[in-house]
Design a protein around this motif. Sequence first.
Motif, PDB file in Angstrom:
ATOM      1  N   GLU A 120       4.096 -18.226 -21.302  1.00 29.72           N
ATOM      2  CA  GLU A 120       5.487 -17.768 -21.092  1.00 29.72           C
ATOM      3  C   GLU A 120       6.274 -17.792 -19.893  1.00 29.72           C
ATOM      4  O   GLU A 120       7.445 -17.718 -19.676  1.00 29.72           O
ATOM      5  CB  GLU A 120       5.655 -16.336 -21.849  1.00 29.72           C
ATOM      6  N   ALA A 121       5.567 -18.035 -18.926  1.00 32.50           N
ATOM      7  CA  ALA A 121       6.181 -18.172 -17.679  1.00 32.50           C
ATOM      8  C   ALA A 121       7.092 -19.362 -17.662  1.00 32.50           C
ATOM      9  O   ALA A 121       6.501 -20.587 -17.771  1.00 32.50           O
ATOM     10  CB  ALA A 121       4.998 -18.308 -16.440  1.00 32.50           C
ATOM     11  N   SER A 122       8.253 -19.161 -17.041  1.00 35.53           N
ATOM     12  CA  SER A 122       9.169 -20.241 -17.145  1.00 35.53           C
ATOM     13  C   SER A 122       9.689 -20.181 -15.617  1.00 35.53           C
ATOM     14  O   SER A 122       9.402 -19.556 -14.553  1.00 35.53           O
ATOM     15  CB  SER A 122      10.337 -19.868 -18.012  1.00 35.53           C
ATOM     16  N   LEU A 123      10.742 -21.023 -15.303  1.00 37.81           N
ATOM     17  CA  LEU A 123      11.270 -21.245 -13.925  1.00 37.81           C
ATOM     18  C   LEU A 123      12.340 -20.267 -13.752  1.00 37.81           C
ATOM     19  O   LEU A 123      12.930 -19.442 -14.503  1.00 37.81           O
ATOM     20  CB  LEU A 123      12.208 -22.834 -14.134  1.00 37.81           C
ATOM     21  N   THR A 124      12.594 -19.752 -12.688  1.00 44.59           N
ATOM     22  CA  THR A 124      13.290 -18.653 -12.068  1.00 44.59           C
ATOM     23  C   THR A 124      14.831 -18.968 -12.518  1.00 44.59           C
ATOM     24  O   THR A 124      15.156 -20.063 -12.443  1.00 44.59           O
ATOM     25  CB  THR A 124      13.096 -18.667 -10.547  1.00 44.59           C
ATOM     26  N   PRO A 125      15.427 -17.983 -12.694  1.00 43.44           N
ATOM     27  CA  PRO A 125      16.826 -18.246 -13.311  1.00 43.44           C
ATOM     28  C   PRO A 125      17.674 -18.900 -12.086  1.00 43.44           C
ATOM     29  O   PRO A 125      17.571 -18.706 -10.962  1.00 43.44           O
ATOM     30  CB  PRO A 125      17.362 -17.087 -13.746  1.00 43.44           C
ATOM     31  N   SER A 126      18.971 -19.536 -12.672  1.00 42.88           N
ATOM     32  CA  SER A 126      19.836 -19.895 -11.613  1.00 42.88           C
ATOM     33  C   SER A 126      21.318 -20.286 -12.623  1.00 42.88           C
ATOM     34  O   SER A 126      21.138 -20.764 -13.586  1.00 42.88           O
ATOM     35  CB  SER A 126      19.486 -21.419 -10.950  1.00 42.88           C
ATOM     36  N   GLY A 127      22.295 -19.844 -11.867  1.00 45.26           N
ATOM     37  CA  GLY A 127      23.536 -20.318 -12.447  1.00 45.26           C
ATOM     38  C   GLY A 127      24.175 -21.465 -11.768  1.00 45.26           C
ATOM     39  O   GLY A 127      25.297 -21.974 -12.361  1.00 45.26           O
ATOM     40  N   ALA A 128      23.444 -22.308 -11.163  1.00 41.49           N
ATOM     41  CA  ALA A 128      23.923 -23.511 -10.502  1.00 41.49           C
ATOM     42  C   ALA A 128      23.973 -24.709 -11.755  1.00 41.49           C
ATOM     43  O   ALA A 128      23.111 -24.726 -12.522  1.00 41.49           O
ATOM     44  CB  ALA A 128      23.083 -24.022  -9.613  1.00 41.49           C
ATOM     45  N   ASP A 129      24.761 -25.505 -11.315  1.00 41.62           N
ATOM     46  CA  ASP A 129      24.975 -26.696 -12.322  1.00 41.62           C
ATOM     47  C   ASP A 129      23.811 -27.915 -11.964  1.00 41.62           C
ATOM     48  O   ASP A 129      23.051 -27.572 -11.025  1.00 41.62           O
ATOM     49  CB  ASP A 129      26.177 -27.328 -12.300  1.00 41.62           C
ATOM     50  N   GLY A 130      23.543 -28.947 -12.822  1.00 40.59           N
ATOM     51  CA  GLY A 130      22.879 -30.021 -12.307  1.00 40.59           C
ATOM     52  C   GLY A 130      23.026 -31.041 -13.369  1.00 40.59           C
ATOM     53  O   GLY A 130      24.037 -31.234 -13.992  1.00 40.59           O
ATOM     54  N   PRO A 131      22.233 -32.177 -13.134  1.00 39.35           N
ATOM     55  CA  PRO A 131      22.633 -33.366 -14.154  1.00 39.35           C
ATOM     56  C   PRO A 131      22.658 -33.177 -15.590  1.00 39.35           C
ATOM     57  O   PRO A 131      23.648 -33.642 -16.187  1.00 39.35           O
ATOM     58  CB  PRO A 131      21.493 -34.254 -13.620  1.00 39.35           C
ATOM     59  N   THR A 132      21.919 -32.212 -16.119  1.00 40.79           N
ATOM     60  CA  THR A 132      21.688 -31.955 -17.530  1.00 40.79           C
ATOM     61  C   THR A 132      23.235 -31.214 -17.938  1.00 40.79           C
ATOM     62  O   THR A 132      23.536 -31.517 -18.643  1.00 40.79           O
ATOM     63  CB  THR A 132      20.603 -31.160 -17.983  1.00 40.79           C
ATOM     64  N   ILE A 133      23.272 -30.131 -17.002  1.00 38.18           N
ATOM     65  CA  ILE A 133      24.457 -29.396 -17.352  1.00 38.18           C
ATOM     66  C   ILE A 133      25.617 -30.314 -17.152  1.00 38.18           C
ATOM     67  O   ILE A 133      26.702 -30.021 -17.943  1.00 38.18           O
ATOM     68  CB  ILE A 133      24.505 -28.020 -16.288  1.00 38.18           C
ATOM     69  N   ASP A 134      25.855 -31.070 -16.235  1.00 43.51           N
ATOM     70  CA  ASP A 134      27.020 -32.007 -16.081  1.00 43.51           C
ATOM     71  C   ASP A 134      27.129 -32.739 -17.375  1.00 43.51           C
ATOM     72  O   ASP A 134      28.340 -32.817 -17.580  1.00 43.51           O
ATOM     73  CB  ASP A 134      26.818 -32.830 -14.743  1.00 43.51           C
TER      74      ASP A 134
END
Length: 332
Positions: free
Chosen positions: A65-79
């Motif tokens: 269940e351990a996942s990546l730390t949260p972030s509100g930043a954009d990135g290639p997938t978000i774009d």
Amino acid sequence: MAKKPRLRGWGGVTGMAAACVLTAAVTLGPIAYGSGGGDDDGARLGGQGIGQGVAVQADDCTDPEASLTPSGADGPTIDKIKQAGKLVVGVDQNSFRWGYRDPATGSLEGFDIDLVKAIAQNILGDPDAVIYRAIPTNQRIDAIQKDKVDIVVRTMTINCARIKQVAFSTAYFQAGQQVLAPKGSSITGYDDSLKGKRVCTATGSTAYDALKAKSFGAVFEDTADVKRTVPNQLDCLVRLQTGEADAVVTDNALAAGQAAQDPAVELKDKPFTTEYYGVATKIGKDDLVRRINQVLVDYRKGGSDSPWMKAYRTWLASDLKGISGPPPPKYR
């Protein structure tokens, strides 16, 4: 003359209708893949989980269940999602309380659907900027890997086998496997009372894996003549109602919804596993995973007034009582 099986309770009619809807499920959403990359096919109880989370080593599987730390930043997938203007999401449309079509309006509703809307609102500024794809249980991973969807929000359990195939968010719900059977049944739970009983599960589900590991003599595997597994969990309820199965093994969260649909069936004993649901996406889409984890941080905030608790009270509290909050997040 053979005796015809009798549907039990008003849920018999509801279940059969939903099963018919399922046949056309994949045609309900747009066929063109709106976003999320290329088209490879050609076309816990308790705890608010608001803190910093629990740091876990990434190189083992003691805590899937351990996942990546949260972030509100954009990135290639978000774009790419923003450019498409829609979030393409794999969901269930037949799981009462989780993801189902309101027969009066035809709209999708449920606990998972509320979470989808929160993610769409965060990324696209519009909770309705979503293309929903109804996906059978056994096609969730394939849909992600072939970029047919951006994410899957479909009561999908996080486990060690699956984190090798897809990437997960932090857990947003704790569930457990449990037995569903008619109220007058001799079946008492996940125990020796299952010996010789016909048990239905969904293909590709953790319930099937549990029975494969320890079946107590239950008859649950497909044969050349009889198919006992089904594409979607609701199909098991229909088989139970028509007398084709003696019991169902599934997540208690889903089984509670099925029991609410049909008062002639009930959950037996207690859950015999502890499992966590996560939002799934393709491995490598780290920016999307981090963004979803940020959405979940916000979704958990607010104590009894948090969006998570509001969704719980709306959809689940009547059938799954006593839950005081979401599971706390774990990060690696």
